[in-house]
Design a protein around this motif. Structure first.
Motif, PDB file in Angstrom:
ATOM      1  N   LEU A 163       0.835  -1.306  -0.003  1.00  0.00           N
ATOM      2  CA  LEU A 163      -0.108   0.028   0.070  1.00  0.00           C
ATOM      3  C   LEU A 163       0.776   1.255  -0.172  1.00  0.00           C
ATOM      4  O   LEU A 163       1.936   1.339   0.378  1.00  0.00           O
ATOM      5  N   ILE A 164       0.300   2.386  -0.514  1.00  0.00           N
ATOM      6  CA  ILE A 164       1.071   3.535  -0.248  1.00  0.00           C
ATOM      7  C   ILE A 164       0.267   4.508   0.461  1.00  0.00           C
ATOM      8  O   ILE A 164       0.854   5.478   1.184  1.00  0.00           O
ATOM      9  N   SER A 165      -1.187   4.472   0.534  1.00  0.00           N
ATOM     10  CA  SER A 165      -2.007   5.179   1.186  1.00  0.00           C
ATOM     11  C   SER A 165      -3.210   4.268   1.795  1.00  0.00           C
ATOM     12  O   SER A 165      -3.412   3.256   0.922  1.00  0.00           O
ATOM     13  N   ALA A 166      -3.818   4.158   2.760  1.00  0.00           N
ATOM     14  CA  ALA A 166      -4.997   3.584   3.146  1.00  0.00           C
ATOM     15  C   ALA A 166      -6.010   4.420   4.042  1.00  0.00           C
ATOM     16  O   ALA A 166      -5.513   5.287   4.828  1.00  0.00           O
ATOM     17  N   PRO A 167      -7.258   4.209   3.989  1.00  0.00           N
ATOM     18  CA  PRO A 167      -8.228   4.780   4.524  1.00  0.00           C
ATOM     19  C   PRO A 167      -8.546   4.330   6.038  1.00  0.00           C
ATOM     20  O   PRO A 167      -8.225   3.150   6.370  1.00  0.00           O
ATOM     21  N   VAL A 168      -8.717   5.286   7.108  1.00  0.00           N
ATOM     22  CA  VAL A 168      -9.013   4.898   8.515  1.00  0.00           C
ATOM     23  C   VAL A 168     -10.192   5.202   8.863  1.00  0.00           C
ATOM     24  O   VAL A 168     -10.943   6.133   8.749  1.00  0.00           O
ATOM     25  N   VAL A 169     -11.024   4.253   9.373  1.00  0.00           N
ATOM     26  CA  VAL A 169     -12.532   4.543   9.881  1.00  0.00           C
ATOM     27  C   VAL A 169     -12.768   4.283  11.259  1.00  0.00           C
ATOM     28  O   VAL A 169     -11.906   3.356  12.086  1.00  0.00           O
ATOM     29  N   ASN A 170     -13.753   4.651  11.852  1.00  0.00           N
ATOM     30  CA  ASN A 170     -14.146   4.305  13.171  1.00  0.00           C
ATOM     31  C   ASN A 170     -14.924   3.068  13.330  1.00  0.00           C
ATOM     32  O   ASN A 170     -15.134   2.612  12.052  1.00  0.00           O
ATOM     33  N   GLU A 171     -15.581   2.719  14.413  1.00  0.00           N
ATOM     34  CA  GLU A 171     -16.282   1.625  14.854  1.00  0.00           C
ATOM     35  C   GLU A 171     -17.558   1.659  13.787  1.00  0.00           C
ATOM     36  O   GLU A 171     -17.932   0.725  13.516  1.00  0.00           O
ATOM     37  N   GLU A 172     -18.028   2.750  13.372  1.00  0.00           N
ATOM     38  CA  GLU A 172     -19.214   2.503  12.450  1.00  0.00           C
ATOM     39  C   GLU A 172     -18.909   2.590  11.155  1.00  0.00           C
ATOM     40  O   GLU A 172     -19.851   2.613  10.290  1.00  0.00           O
TER      41      GLU A 172
END
Length: 453
Positions: free
Chosen positions: A233-242
């Motif tokens: 990966l070069i970048s990746a999204p970050v999400v919360n519990e929802e």
């Protein structure tokens, strides 16, 4: 060819700078620092200089470059320079920082100073930094950057391209756009390379990649690095519990994590901090090392106490004193090999409850085979040396026992320490050495006591 030329020119500038420093030509030093070296080169030079020279060089760095240079410094040295600045000076320096880099920097400051710096920022920037600061430094939330470009799935590629052209520039390491719903729920990724060769009339939904798994905000930074390595990966999204998008992590931050983990493992084996300053003052260096030396002294006393139990036997058979270090040393080396292998396997996620039993059996058999091989060699040497068949047999048996014990302890110990939330790299080698010394001495001297009593 261009890279080689640039590196050669950088080395030449560093040599010129060193010569100018030695001659006291400060104007020339300032000119080379601010006109010929990159911020990373300046940071490397600062870290490679003794304290007095380091302070002089820092004072010669242009104010406009200070922020970029700080980003490349180790925590220990960066913390020192930050402590010399007031809140307004800090605010001026960090004006162009990305939210994740700014959060890393602020976490080294007292809470009162952090609050003062945040109050000097505009509302949007402050919210971004506070978002990152709300998560532990060693998690995906602490690594992420909130500066992202998002698009909706129902718009066309042509609309996306026109939207991108309105930006003066894109965030660094932008290889994909993040597709979200109107509630900012993560849906997928739109690779820029794929977008550029797609039909402009196509919708984002038709082109986007939905196989990408977002990174949970609470995931540890070490596991984040493993994911980046595994999937390139070069970048990746970050999400919360929802599943709501919070930001993204880029490869430059992951490289820092990998380097810090490697430094931590290496330095911890000697009881040192990964941010240990090579040119730290004498008192600071001595204080940090004293604790570890004290711990090692305790373990050495334990091994000495075991030897003391067999004082009479050693007095009768002087050869035992000569051969004792061989048993302890062989066990220590064998145990360290296993310990290092297991710690590495744990770090890269290769060891789990499903394969521990296989690994334990493998190390047990390896310990027996190596024990028998080197027991034969050492026993033969001991018998020729002291003309005593019995002492050769005793040291052979002791070596087999100690190498098997070393293999088993080297496998089980890091797993046990990890289950107790203790860093195996920090405590493992000390405990292992103590165990192999005690087992080796007990086996060798105990057998000698039985047969020579």
């Amino acid at each position: 060819m261009t890279d080689i030329l640039e590196k050669s020119q950088a080395r030449q500038r560093l040599r010129s700078l060193s010569e100018a420093l030695d001659s006291g030509a400060l104007k020339q030093v300032a000119r080379i620092l601010n006109g010929g070296l990159s911020p990373s080169d300046i940071a490397h030079l600062l870290e490679s200089s003794p304290p007095r020279q380091r302070a002089l060089l820092w004072n010669l760095v242009d104010k406009e470059l200070e922020g970029e240079v700080l980003q490349y410094l180790s925590d220990d040295i960066r913390g020192y320079f930050l402590s010399q600045l007031n809140a307004q000076e800090l605010a001026d320096i960090i004006e162009d920082f990305e939210s994740d880099d700014l959060a890393d920097l602020l976490q080294q400051l007292p809470d009162t100073v952090i609050q003062e710096v945040l109050e000097t920022m505009d509302e949007q920037d402050r919210q971004r930094v506070e978002e990152v600061l709300s998560y532990p430094e060693d998690t995906a939330g602490g690594l992420m950057n909130t500066d992202t470009i998002t698009v909706r799935p129902d718009i066309s590629i042509d609309v996306v391209l026109r939207y991108l052209r309105r930006h003066r520039n894109l965030p660094p390491m932008t290889d994909s756009l993040i597709v979200v719903s109107r509630r900012d729920d993560f849906i997928g990724m739109l690779p820029i390379t794929k977008m550029l060769v797609s039909n402009p009339a196509s919708t984002v939904r038709e082109v986007m990649d939905t196989d990408i798994e977002p990174i949970p905000v609470s995931l540890s930074d070490t596991k984040v690095a493993t994911l980046f390595e595994r999937y390139d990966l070069i970048s990746a999204p970050v999400v919360n519990e929802e599943g709501r998008l919070l930001g993204r992590i880029t490869i430059d931050d992951v490289v820092d994590v990998i380097r810090e983990d490697a430094d931590h493992s290496l330095m911890s084996m000697a009881g040192l901090d990964e941010d240990e300053d090579t040119f730290a003052p004498v008192w600071k260096t001595s204080r940090r090392r004293a604790v570890w030396l004290g711990i090692n002294l305790i373990t050495a006393l334990i091994a000495s106490a075991v030897i003391g139990l067999f004082e009479e036997t050693i007095a009768k058979v002087v050869a035992l004193a000569v051969l004792m270090p061989i048993v302890a040393s062989m066990g220590g080396i064998a145990g360290s090999q296993t310990l290092t292998l297991v710690i590495r396997g744990m770090a890269v996620g290769q060891i789990s409850g499903a394969n521990v039993k296989w690994l334990l059996n493998r190390e047990f058999l390896s310990g027996i085979l190596n024990g028998m091989l080197w027991a034969a060699v050492v026993a033969g040497a001991a018998m020729l040396w002291f003309q005593d068949l019995l002492i050769g047999a005793i040291i052979a048996a002791a070596l087999v026992i100690n190498l098997v014990a070393a293999a088993l302890v080297g496998t089980v110990l890091p797993l046990f320490l990890k289950s107790r939330n203790i860093d195996p790299a920090l405590a493992g080698s000390v405990i292992l050495t103590t165990v192999t010394d005690v087992v080796g001495f007990m086996a060798f001297l105990g057998l000698a006591t039985i047969f020579y009593a």
